[in-house]
Scaffold this motif. Sequence first.
Motif, PDB file in Angstrom:
ATOM      1  N   ILE A 110       0.525  -3.397   1.349  1.00  0.00           N
ATOM      2  CA  ILE A 110      -0.319  -2.605   0.458  1.00  0.00           C
ATOM      3  C   ILE A 110      -1.618  -2.351   1.214  1.00  0.00           C
ATOM      4  CG2 ILE A 110      -1.539  -2.506  -1.746  1.00  0.00           C
ATOM      5  CD1 ILE A 110       0.543  -4.621  -2.754  1.00  0.00           C
ATOM      6  N   HIS A 119      -1.754  10.812  -1.582  1.00  0.00           N
ATOM      7  CA  HIS A 119      -0.893  10.922  -2.767  1.00  0.00           C
ATOM      8  C   HIS A 119      -0.732  12.365  -3.252  1.00  0.00           C
ATOM      9  CE1 HIS A 119      -0.347   6.656  -3.195  1.00  0.00           C
ATOM     10  NE2 HIS A 119      -1.639   6.476  -3.039  1.00  0.00           N
ATOM     11  N   LEU A 166       4.548   6.677   5.908  1.00  0.00           N
ATOM     12  CA  LEU A 166       4.747   6.081   4.586  1.00  0.00           C
ATOM     13  C   LEU A 166       6.101   6.472   3.996  1.00  0.00           C
ATOM     14  CD1 LEU A 166       1.153   6.547   3.144  1.00  0.00           C
ATOM     15  CD2 LEU A 166       2.267   4.363   3.687  1.00  0.00           C
ATOM     16  N   SER A 181       2.505   0.973   0.791  1.00  0.00           N
ATOM     17  CA  SER A 181       1.832   1.787  -0.219  1.00  0.00           C
ATOM     18  C   SER A 181       0.335   1.777   0.049  1.00  0.00           C
ATOM     19  CB  SER A 181       2.136   1.275  -1.630  1.00  0.00           C
ATOM     20  OG  SER A 181       1.644  -0.039  -1.794  1.00  0.00           O
ATOM     21  N   CYS A 209      -3.446   2.206  -1.896  1.00  0.00           N
ATOM     22  CA  CYS A 209      -4.144   2.249  -3.175  1.00  0.00           C
ATOM     23  C   CYS A 209      -5.651   2.222  -2.939  1.00  0.00           C
ATOM     24  CB  CYS A 209      -3.709   1.102  -4.083  1.00  0.00           C
ATOM     25  SG  CYS A 209      -4.229  -0.516  -3.523  1.00  0.00           S
TER      26      CYS A 209
END
Length: 134
Positions: free
Chosen positions: A48, A61, A81, A88, A90
């Motif tokens: 992450i 995204h 990715l 991921s 974030c």
Amino acid sequence: MVIRNDSWQFYACRQLSFAADLSPKEAEALALLQAITWARDQQLGKVIFEYDAQLVVKAVHSSMVDLTEFGTLIEGCKLILSLEQNFSVCYVKRQANEVAHSLARAARFNACPFTSYNPPNCFLGLLPLICYEH
């Protein structure tokens, strides 16, 4: 960039320097691309990427295509990715990303890239955060 294990303990860090002619958002996108590439090369499992550059996270995204240098870097991130299903990205507030931000500040005074599997000196006051920050 800082890698912690699944218990949030320090695993490794890497500090890179970039050309001065990059815009801040290009530098942030390049840093993410380098982090994703490094994690892939280290053959890490689930990763992450906590990132405090909201513009970069939104771009990763987004389905929009950006034909600028920034967009090219983002497309590089998206490509890796898409191949690494356990990776991921974030967004986290800068205050919640103090360990990585401390390393980035230290990079301004050190032009030589380095990788360390032991916490560097700039982390000494932040060691409790390395385990508990999230």
